[in-house]
Scaffold this motif. Structure first.
Motif, PDB file in Angstrom:
ATOM      1  N   GLN A   1     -36.083  -7.810   4.996  1.00 30.33           N
ATOM      2  CA  GLN A   1     -34.949  -8.451   4.965  1.00 30.33           C
ATOM      3  C   GLN A   1     -34.064  -7.629   4.083  1.00 30.33           C
ATOM      4  OE1 GLN A   1     -36.260 -12.203   3.501  1.00 30.33           O
ATOM      5  NE2 GLN A   1     -36.201 -13.258   5.596  1.00 30.33           N
ATOM      6  N   GLU A   2     -34.475  -6.851   3.012  1.00 29.15           N
ATOM      7  CA  GLU A   2     -33.717  -6.266   2.055  1.00 29.15           C
ATOM      8  C   GLU A   2     -32.803  -5.289   3.314  1.00 29.15           C
ATOM      9  OE1 GLU A   2     -33.986  -3.787  -1.924  1.00 29.15           O
ATOM     10  OE2 GLU A   2     -35.902  -4.390  -0.750  1.00 29.15           O
ATOM     11  N   LYS A   3     -33.459  -4.602   3.554  1.00 29.37           N
ATOM     12  CA  LYS A   3     -32.944  -3.337   4.475  1.00 29.37           C
ATOM     13  C   LYS A   3     -31.852  -4.009   5.527  1.00 29.37           C
ATOM     14  CE  LYS A   3     -33.853   0.762   7.380  1.00 29.37           C
ATOM     15  NZ  LYS A   3     -35.098   1.597   7.884  1.00 29.37           N
ATOM     16  N   LEU A   4     -32.204  -5.028   6.409  1.00 29.73           N
ATOM     17  CA  LEU A   4     -31.525  -5.176   7.350  1.00 29.73           C
ATOM     18  C   LEU A   4     -30.119  -6.178   6.939  1.00 29.73           C
ATOM     19  CD1 LEU A   4     -30.866  -5.958  10.128  1.00 29.73           C
ATOM     20  CD2 LEU A   4     -31.971  -7.978  10.118  1.00 29.73           C
ATOM     21  N   ALA A   5     -30.361  -6.826   5.631  1.00 34.15           N
ATOM     22  CA  ALA A   5     -29.275  -7.460   4.923  1.00 34.15           C
ATOM     23  C   ALA A   5     -28.411  -6.404   4.292  1.00 34.15           C
ATOM     24  CB  ALA A   5     -29.690  -8.637   3.778  1.00 34.15           C
ATOM     25  N   LYS A   6     -28.860  -5.212   3.972  1.00 37.25           N
ATOM     26  CA  LYS A   6     -27.844  -4.126   3.358  1.00 37.25           C
ATOM     27  C   LYS A   6     -27.053  -3.614   4.555  1.00 37.25           C
ATOM     28  CE  LYS A   6     -27.929  -0.067   0.743  1.00 37.25           C
ATOM     29  NZ  LYS A   6     -28.848   1.052   0.146  1.00 37.25           N
ATOM     30  N   GLN A   7     -27.897  -3.514   5.663  1.00 37.83           N
ATOM     31  CA  GLN A   7     -27.157  -2.682   6.700  1.00 37.83           C
ATOM     32  C   GLN A   7     -26.112  -3.900   7.422  1.00 37.83           C
ATOM     33  OE1 GLN A   7     -30.231  -1.689   9.332  1.00 37.83           O
ATOM     34  NE2 GLN A   7     -30.296   0.463   8.563  1.00 37.83           N
ATOM     35  N   LEU A   8     -26.423  -5.049   7.414  1.00 33.42           N
ATOM     36  CA  LEU A   8     -25.446  -6.043   7.610  1.00 33.42           C
ATOM     37  C   LEU A   8     -24.371  -6.379   6.705  1.00 33.42           C
ATOM     38  CD1 LEU A   8     -27.664  -8.782   9.368  1.00 33.42           C
ATOM     39  CD2 LEU A   8     -26.117  -7.007  10.427  1.00 33.42           C
TER      40      LEU A   8
ATOM     41  N   LEU B   1     -24.690  -8.068   3.643  1.00 30.88           N
ATOM     42  CA  LEU B   1     -25.257  -9.479   3.356  1.00 30.88           C
ATOM     43  C   LEU B   1     -26.152  -9.288   2.176  1.00 30.88           C
ATOM     44  CD1 LEU B   1     -26.518 -11.053   6.744  1.00 30.88           C
ATOM     45  CD2 LEU B   1     -24.152 -11.334   5.445  1.00 30.88           C
ATOM     46  N   ASP B   2     -26.270 -10.603   1.522  1.00 34.57           N
ATOM     47  CA  ASP B   2     -26.977 -10.703   0.349  1.00 34.57           C
ATOM     48  C   ASP B   2     -28.719 -10.940   0.975  1.00 34.57           C
ATOM     49  OD1 ASP B   2     -28.271 -12.955  -1.876  1.00 34.57           O
ATOM     50  OD2 ASP B   2     -27.844 -10.778  -2.473  1.00 34.57           O
ATOM     51  N   GLU B   3     -29.453 -10.492   0.426  1.00 35.61           N
ATOM     52  CA  GLU B   3     -30.914 -10.726   1.049  1.00 35.61           C
ATOM     53  C   GLU B   3     -31.394 -12.136   1.247  1.00 35.61           C
ATOM     54  OE1 GLU B   3     -35.521  -9.572  -0.025  1.00 35.61           O
ATOM     55  OE2 GLU B   3     -33.894  -8.498  -0.992  1.00 35.61           O
ATOM     56  N   SER B   4     -30.696 -12.870   0.103  1.00 33.15           N
ATOM     57  CA  SER B   4     -31.041 -14.322   0.130  1.00 33.15           C
ATOM     58  C   SER B   4     -30.252 -15.105   1.421  1.00 33.15           C
ATOM     59  CB  SER B   4     -30.566 -15.222  -1.009  1.00 33.15           C
ATOM     60  OG  SER B   4     -29.420 -14.944  -1.233  1.00 33.15           O
ATOM     61  N   THR B   5     -29.110 -14.673   1.698  1.00 32.99           N
ATOM     62  CA  THR B   5     -28.432 -15.192   3.004  1.00 32.99           C
ATOM     63  C   THR B   5     -29.140 -14.970   4.364  1.00 32.99           C
ATOM     64  OG1 THR B   5     -26.297 -14.811   1.519  1.00 32.99           O
ATOM     65  CG2 THR B   5     -26.265 -15.121   4.136  1.00 32.99           C
ATOM     66  N   LEU B   6     -29.527 -13.724   4.489  1.00 31.68           N
ATOM     67  CA  LEU B   6     -30.500 -13.458   5.748  1.00 31.68           C
ATOM     68  C   LEU B   6     -31.844 -14.327   5.545  1.00 31.68           C
ATOM     69  CD1 LEU B   6     -30.884 -11.764   8.172  1.00 31.68           C
ATOM     70  CD2 LEU B   6     -31.712 -10.023   6.695  1.00 31.68           C
ATOM     71  N   ALA B   7     -32.337 -14.429   4.554  1.00 28.49           N
ATOM     72  CA  ALA B   7     -33.482 -15.378   4.242  1.00 28.49           C
ATOM     73  C   ALA B   7     -33.118 -16.828   4.663  1.00 28.49           C
ATOM     74  CB  ALA B   7     -33.941 -15.160   3.060  1.00 28.49           C
ATOM     75  N   LYS B   8     -31.964 -17.122   4.331  1.00 25.01           N
ATOM     76  CA  LYS B   8     -31.976 -18.859   4.823  1.00 25.01           C
ATOM     77  C   LYS B   8     -31.695 -18.660   6.012  1.00 25.01           C
ATOM     78  CE  LYS B   8     -29.983 -19.520  -0.053  1.00 25.01           C
ATOM     79  NZ  LYS B   8     -28.630 -19.908  -0.893  1.00 25.01           N
TER      80      LYS B   8
ATOM     81  N   VAL C   1     -24.624 -11.394  14.440  1.00 29.16           N
ATOM     82  CA  VAL C   1     -25.997 -11.443  14.810  1.00 29.16           C
ATOM     83  C   VAL C   1     -26.278 -11.738  16.304  1.00 29.16           C
ATOM     84  CG1 VAL C   1     -27.864 -13.523  14.596  1.00 29.16           C
ATOM     85  CG2 VAL C   1     -26.646 -12.920  12.699  1.00 29.16           C
ATOM     86  N   GLN C   2     -25.352 -12.302  16.977  1.00 32.99           N
ATOM     87  CA  GLN C   2     -25.451 -12.144  18.457  1.00 32.99           C
ATOM     88  C   GLN C   2     -25.400 -10.937  18.937  1.00 32.99           C
ATOM     89  OE1 GLN C   2     -22.192 -15.046  19.481  1.00 32.99           O
ATOM     90  NE2 GLN C   2     -24.001 -16.957  19.694  1.00 32.99           N
ATOM     91  N   LYS C   3     -24.601 -10.229  18.591  1.00 33.22           N
ATOM     92  CA  LYS C   3     -24.560  -8.715  18.880  1.00 33.22           C
ATOM     93  C   LYS C   3     -25.752  -7.952  18.566  1.00 33.22           C
ATOM     94  CE  LYS C   3     -22.210  -5.136  20.860  1.00 33.22           C
ATOM     95  NZ  LYS C   3     -21.994  -4.992  22.293  1.00 33.22           N
ATOM     96  N   LEU C   4     -26.293  -8.024  17.370  1.00 34.39           N
ATOM     97  CA  LEU C   4     -27.577  -7.550  17.092  1.00 34.39           C
ATOM     98  C   LEU C   4     -28.769  -7.624  17.705  1.00 34.39           C
ATOM     99  CD1 LEU C   4     -28.903  -5.990  14.634  1.00 34.39           C
ATOM    100  CD2 LEU C   4     -29.379  -8.242  13.616  1.00 34.39           C
ATOM    101  N   LEU C   5     -28.803  -9.329  18.090  1.00 34.98           N
ATOM    102  CA  LEU C   5     -29.945  -9.595  19.233  1.00 34.98           C
ATOM    103  C   LEU C   5     -29.686  -9.049  20.519  1.00 34.98           C
ATOM    104  CD1 LEU C   5     -30.539 -13.338  17.850  1.00 34.98           C
ATOM    105  CD2 LEU C   5     -31.780 -11.429  17.415  1.00 34.98           C
ATOM    106  N   ALA C   6     -28.499  -8.952  20.943  1.00 32.30           N
ATOM    107  CA  ALA C   6     -28.181  -8.459  22.266  1.00 32.30           C
ATOM    108  C   ALA C   6     -28.610  -7.125  22.570  1.00 32.30           C
ATOM    109  CB  ALA C   6     -26.774  -8.748  22.744  1.00 32.30           C
ATOM    110  N   ASP C   7     -28.025  -6.207  21.502  1.00 29.61           N
ATOM    111  CA  ASP C   7     -28.074  -4.607  21.729  1.00 29.61           C
ATOM    112  C   ASP C   7     -28.299  -4.218  20.053  1.00 29.61           C
ATOM    113  OD1 ASP C   7     -27.552  -2.406  22.666  1.00 29.61           O
ATOM    114  OD2 ASP C   7     -25.671  -2.074  22.282  1.00 29.61           O
ATOM    115  N   GLY C   8     -29.695  -4.346  19.546  1.00 28.53           N
ATOM    116  CA  GLY C   8     -29.726  -4.325  18.353  1.00 28.53           C
ATOM    117  C   GLY C   8     -29.855  -2.747  17.827  1.00 28.53           C
ATOM    118  N   ARG C   9     -30.367  -1.912  18.608  1.00 24.02           N
ATOM    119  CA  ARG C   9     -30.510  -0.437  18.311  1.00 24.02           C
ATOM    120  C   ARG C   9     -29.466   0.151  18.156  1.00 24.02           C
ATOM    121  NH1 ARG C   9     -35.415   1.333  22.259  1.00 24.02           N
ATOM    122  NH2 ARG C   9     -36.876  -0.034  21.122  1.00 24.02           N
ATOM    123  N   SER C  10     -28.360   0.167  19.235  1.00 23.81           N
ATOM    124  CA  SER C  10     -27.148   0.977  19.037  1.00 23.81           C
ATOM    125  C   SER C  10     -26.326   0.202  17.590  1.00 23.81           C
ATOM    126  CB  SER C  10     -26.391   1.074  20.164  1.00 23.81           C
ATOM    127  OG  SER C  10     -26.000  -0.422  20.403  1.00 23.81           O
TER     128      SER C  10
END
Length: 190
Positions: free
Chosen positions: A121-128, A130-137, A153-162
């Motif tokens: 969560q920490e790494k993804l929140a940083k890349q997005l 965001l604060d880690e607690s926001t992603l956790a919520k 988030v929708q774009k991430l779920l649709a084409d997350g790797r790129s």
């Protein structure tokens, strides 16, 4: 020549006669499954044990493929502990499918996506950005992303790797502006 001993006669009669000389049938059947073969796949350990037994490989060999110690795999299969987050991509490659339960909500989809890729969560929140607690919520379903974050988030779920690669390389404002222009075609989930 009969010597009067019935017991010794019985052995002499059948001494050189093979049993069922006319029977040339070979019985073939499936080997019964081991009692350790999982009947239900409830945990990741059950999935790993089933795959390993289907491949007919030892725990040592499966552990080598997964990049872990054989005792670690043994503990996963015995449900003594669960795999660490960074091990999930290797587990998914070994199984050939994702053993995590299917997700139906945006929160569950986000958590499943992140866990499947072994990202904290920490790494993804940083890349997005965001604060880690926001992603956790968001992942718990306590809050829902809105506006630009929902599109992200929708774009991430649709084409997350790129997207993750571009987020890691770019700064948040430039990425957000680029996502706004790219996400006009993103569909909103009801």
């Amino acid at each position: 020549m009969y010597n009067g001993n019935r017991e010794s006669d019985r052995y002499k009669i059948h001494k050189d006669t093979p049993a069922l000389p006319f029977c040339h049938i070979r019985l073939v059947g499936a080997k019964p499954q081991s009692r350790d073969y999982p009947k239900q796949l409830n945990t990741i350990g059950d999935h790993l044990r089933k795959r390993r037994m289907d491949l007919r490989i030892l725990q040592r060999q499966a552990a080598e493929v997964l990049g872990v110690d054989k005792d670690t795999l043994r503990n996963w299969e015995a449900q003594r502990n669960s795999p660490a987050l960074p091990c999930m991509p290797a587990i998914i490659r070994f199984l050939g499918y994702n053993p995590l339960p299917e997700a139906d909500t945006l929160a569950a989809k986000l958590a499943r996506w992140r866990t499947s890729r072994g990202i904290s969560q920490e790494k993804l929140a940083k890349q997005l950005g965001l604060d880690e607690s926001t992603l956790a919520k968001w992942e718990r379903g306590d809050r829902t992303p809105t506006g630009l974050y929902l599109k992200l988030v929708q774009k991430l779920l649709a084409d997350g790797r790129s997207l993750i690669g571009s987020l890691a390389e770019a700064t948040w404002p430039r990425t957000a502006a680029r996502l706004c222009s790219l996400s006009k075609d993103v569909q909103h989930d009801p």
